[in-house]
Scaffold this motif. Structure first.
Motif, PDB file in Angstrom:
ATOM      1  N   HIS A  51       0.805  -1.231   0.000  1.00 42.58           N
ATOM      2  CA  HIS A  51       0.000   0.000   0.000  1.00 42.58           C
ATOM      3  C   HIS A  51       0.841   1.286   0.000  1.00 42.58           C
ATOM      4  N   THR A  52       1.980   1.218  -0.694  1.00 45.10           N
ATOM      5  CA  THR A  52       2.729   2.452  -0.961  1.00 45.10           C
ATOM      6  C   THR A  52       2.972   2.494  -2.474  1.00 45.10           C
ATOM      7  N   LEU A  53       3.396   3.653  -2.975  1.00 47.92           N
ATOM      8  CA  LEU A  53       3.588   3.768  -4.426  1.00 47.92           C
ATOM      9  C   LEU A  53       4.697   2.851  -4.930  1.00 47.92           C
ATOM     10  N   ASP A  54       5.740   2.653  -4.109  1.00 46.09           N
ATOM     11  CA  ASP A  54       6.839   1.770  -4.520  1.00 46.09           C
ATOM     12  C   ASP A  54       6.551   0.307  -4.220  1.00 46.09           C
ATOM     13  N   ASN A  55       5.695   0.061  -3.260  1.00 39.14           N
ATOM     14  CA  ASN A  55       5.394  -1.319  -2.825  1.00 39.14           C
ATOM     15  C   ASN A  55       3.882  -1.487  -2.671  1.00 39.14           C
ATOM     16  N   PRO A  56       3.164  -1.481  -3.800  1.00 41.48           N
ATOM     17  CA  PRO A  56       1.696  -1.483  -3.678  1.00 41.48           C
ATOM     18  C   PRO A  56       1.090  -2.816  -3.235  1.00 41.48           C
ATOM     19  N   PHE A  57       1.777  -3.944  -3.477  1.00 41.47           N
ATOM     20  CA  PHE A  57       1.138  -5.247  -3.295  1.00 41.47           C
ATOM     21  C   PHE A  57       1.621  -5.938  -2.020  1.00 41.47           C
ATOM     22  N   THR A  58       0.692  -6.642  -1.373  1.00 43.61           N
ATOM     23  CA  THR A  58       1.047  -7.352  -0.137  1.00 43.61           C
ATOM     24  C   THR A  58       1.880  -8.591  -0.465  1.00 43.61           C
TER      25      THR A  58
END
Ligand code: NMN
Length: 168
Positions: free
Chosen positions: A41-48
Motif C-alpha cells: 500500500h505504498t507507491l513503490d510497494n503497492p502489493f502485499t
C-alpha cells in the motif's frame, strides 16, 4: 543443489520469469524470497506479500520444478541479515541477485553468488510497470498473464491510483 533468489516482485514481471526459468535449469530446487514482505500500500510497494505469492504461484503452476516461496521482512540490521534469511528458509548453496547489497552480504558469508543476466531491463522493471499503471499506459504485456489477472482481481491499478491521489 538448491538456489536462493530474492526480489520485491512489485509486481512479478516477465524479467523475473525469464531469470527464474534460466535458474531452474541450473539448480534442483529454488527458494524464492519475497523481499520487503511487510511493505504494501505504498507507491513503490503497492502489493502485499500474499498478493505477490499469488502472482508467483499462479504463474509457475505448470512449471515442473520444485520451488518454495518465502516472505522475508526487512530488518534494520544488514550485518545479521544473511543469518535472518537462513533462519527462515531451507538451506541453499547458491544465491542469485542483481542487487549489489544482497550480493555483498552473501559473498561476505562465503556463499557462491551469481548475477542473473537480465534482458530488456528498461521495460521489464517494476518501476516502469508501476509508472505505466499510474499513467494509464499499457503494462499488461510486461507481466505474465496470470499476474495481470491477479492485479485485476485485487483491483491493483485502482489501488495504485488512489495511493497517488491521497496524501497519506
Ligand atoms: O533486488 P530487489 O528487488 O531490490 O530485492 C532485494 C530485497 O532484499 C529487498 O526487499 C530488500 O529490502 C531486501 N534486503 C533487505 C535487507 C535487510 O533487511 N537488512 C538487506 C538486503 C536486502
Amino acid at each position: 543443489m538448491r538456489g536462493f533468489i530474492i526480489g520485491r516482485f512489485q509486481p512479478f514481471h516477465n524479467g523475473h520469469l525469464n531469470v527464474i526459468k534460466k535458474i531452474s535449469k541450473e539448480v534442483d530446487e529454488l527458494i524464492i524470497g519475497i523481499g520487503s514482505a511487510q511493505k504494501s500500500h505504498t507507491l513503490d510497494n503497492p502489493f502485499t506479500a500474499g498478493e505477490r505469492i499469488m502472482m508467483i504461484t499462479k504463474t509457475l503452476k505448470n512449471f515442473d520444478f520444485q520451488y518454495y516461496v518465502i516472505p522475508i521482512n526487512d530488518i534494520e540490521f544488514n550485518a545479521i541479515w544473511v543469518s535472518y534469511v537462513e533462519a527462515l528458509t531451507p538451506p541453499f548453496d547458491v544465491v542469485y541477485s542483481g542487487n549489489s547489497l544482497v550480493r555483498e552480504l552473501f559473498e561476505e558469508r562465503g556463499y557462491m553468488v551469481k548475477k542473473p543476466e537480465m534482458f530488456n531491463r528498461k521495460e521489464y522493471s517494476g518501476t516502469e510497470i508501476r509508472r505505466r499503471m499510474l499513467n494509464g499506459e499499457e503494462w499488461e504485456p510486461l507481466v505474465p498473464k496470470e499476474v495481470a489477472e491477479v492485479i485485476k482481481e485485487i483491483r491493483g491499478v485502482e489501488r495504485l491510483i488512489r495511493l497517488s491521489e491521497k496524501d497519506y
